[in-house]
Design a protein around this motif. Structure first.
Motif, PDB file in Angstrom:
ATOM      1  N   LEU A 134      54.028  44.221   5.136  1.00  0.00           N
ATOM      2  CA  LEU A 134      55.074  43.193   5.124  1.00  0.00           C
ATOM      3  C   LEU A 134      55.102  42.424   6.443  1.00  0.00           C
ATOM      4  O   LEU A 134      55.237  41.202   6.457  1.00  0.00           O
ATOM      5  N   THR A 144      52.036  40.058   6.727  1.00  0.00           N
ATOM      6  CA  THR A 144      52.073  38.883   5.859  1.00  0.00           C
ATOM      7  C   THR A 144      53.283  37.994   6.134  1.00  0.00           C
ATOM      8  O   THR A 144      53.457  36.967   5.481  1.00  0.00           O
ATOM      9  N   MET A 200      56.415  38.765   5.581  1.00  0.00           N
ATOM     10  CA  MET A 200      57.369  38.862   4.476  1.00  0.00           C
ATOM     11  C   MET A 200      58.397  39.974   4.675  1.00  0.00           C
ATOM     12  O   MET A 200      58.967  40.484   3.708  1.00  0.00           O
ATOM     13  N   VAL A 201      58.661  40.320   5.927  1.00  0.00           N
ATOM     14  CA  VAL A 201      59.635  41.371   6.221  1.00  0.00           C
ATOM     15  C   VAL A 201      61.016  40.989   5.708  1.00  0.00           C
ATOM     16  O   VAL A 201      61.761  41.830   5.191  1.00  0.00           O
ATOM     17  N   CYS A 219      61.720  38.839   3.225  1.00  0.00           N
ATOM     18  CA  CYS A 219      61.713  38.249   1.882  1.00  0.00           C
ATOM     19  C   CYS A 219      62.667  38.997   0.955  1.00  0.00           C
ATOM     20  O   CYS A 219      63.028  40.149   1.200  1.00  0.00           O
ATOM     21  N   ILE A 240      53.914  41.717  -3.498  1.00  0.00           N
ATOM     22  CA  ILE A 240      54.366  42.127  -2.170  1.00  0.00           C
ATOM     23  C   ILE A 240      55.893  42.169  -2.110  1.00  0.00           C
ATOM     24  O   ILE A 240      56.481  43.083  -1.518  1.00  0.00           O
ATOM     25  N   ARG A 241      56.543  41.208  -2.762  1.00  0.00           N
ATOM     26  CA  ARG A 241      58.012  41.234  -2.821  1.00  0.00           C
ATOM     27  C   ARG A 241      58.505  42.459  -3.589  1.00  0.00           C
ATOM     28  O   ARG A 241      59.514  43.057  -3.239  1.00  0.00           O
ATOM     29  N   LYS A 255      58.266  45.570  -1.430  1.00  0.00           N
ATOM     30  CA  LYS A 255      59.301  45.622  -0.393  1.00  0.00           C
ATOM     31  C   LYS A 255      60.502  46.415  -0.895  1.00  0.00           C
ATOM     32  O   LYS A 255      61.063  47.231  -0.177  1.00  0.00           O
ATOM     33  N   ALA A 258      59.397  50.466  -1.293  1.00  0.00           N
ATOM     34  CA  ALA A 258      58.523  50.951  -0.219  1.00  0.00           C
ATOM     35  C   ALA A 258      58.407  52.466  -0.173  1.00  0.00           C
ATOM     36  O   ALA A 258      57.374  53.007   0.203  1.00  0.00           O
TER      37      ALA A 258
END
Length: 193
Positions: A34, A37, A39-40, A42, A112-113, A116, A119
């Motif tokens: 994350l 990319t 996207m921490v 997101c 990826i979302r 998150k 995890a």
């Protein structure tokens, strides 16, 4: 050689032992992914893919950055070692590594979302008092919109614990749903044997 004690962390995989069994996850790897990319912050997605979404190569579609796409999908492939829930979606997006389009990149970003919000998910191996082998298979008939080939998948349990999982596009076009299912069953039985 030196005995470092019980294994706790190895190449991105965290191993936790308890009375319930052995739990393997890649939470730190997910957090690093994350961060890498960007996207921490997101918003997590509830599902891996949009329902009934069929990805394929569109004519004259906008292309995504090939290097970034390959890097992201490669990291997701490694993550699927402890995440059977994402294996199918990773298999779908990995088909477009040679020429990714914007729609394919959007699908990767959605995966990826999703991770998150999940995890801490992983695989639990627990003692169930038996070593029975079970196999479950499924196939979709002509599920690939581009070439009409079917996608078959299976997973196996040994002693009630998930040990293998896989989905793969079949090499030939099945003429019926029965033929697609039969090919999927044959591949699963080969794995069990």
């Amino acid at each position: 050689m030196k005995d470092l004690g019980r294994l706790k962390y190895f190449i991105g995989i965290e191993i936790l032992r308890s009375e319930q069994g052995i739990f393997m996850d890649q939470k730190k790897y997910v957090l690093d992914l994350l961060a890498g990319t960007g996207m921490v912050d997101c918003k997590p997605a509830d599902t891996l893919m949009i329902v009934n979404q069929k990805l394929y190569m569109e004519e004259k579609a906008d292309l995504a950055d090939k290097g970034i796409y390959q890097q992201m999908v490669g990291k997701l492939i490694y993550l699927s070692h402890t995440r059977p829930d994402i294996a199918y979606a990773i298999g779908v997006v990995s088909q477009f590594m040679h020429q990714p389009q914007k729609a394919h990149m959007e699908a990767v970003l959605r995966i990826i979302r999703y991770i998150k919000g999940t995890a801490g998910h992983g695989v639990l191996f627990k003692p169930n008092g038996h070593l029975e082998t079970q196999l479950y298979t499924d196939a979709d008939w002509a599920g690939d919109k581009g070439n009409r080939r079917s996608i078959a998948g299976y997973f196996t349990l040994v002693g009630g614990n998930l040990v293998t999982w896989r989905s793969k596009k079949q090499k030939v076009v099945a003429l019926s749903s029965v033929q697609a299912e039969f090919r999927g069953i044959a591949r699963g039985i080969t794995e069990v044997l």
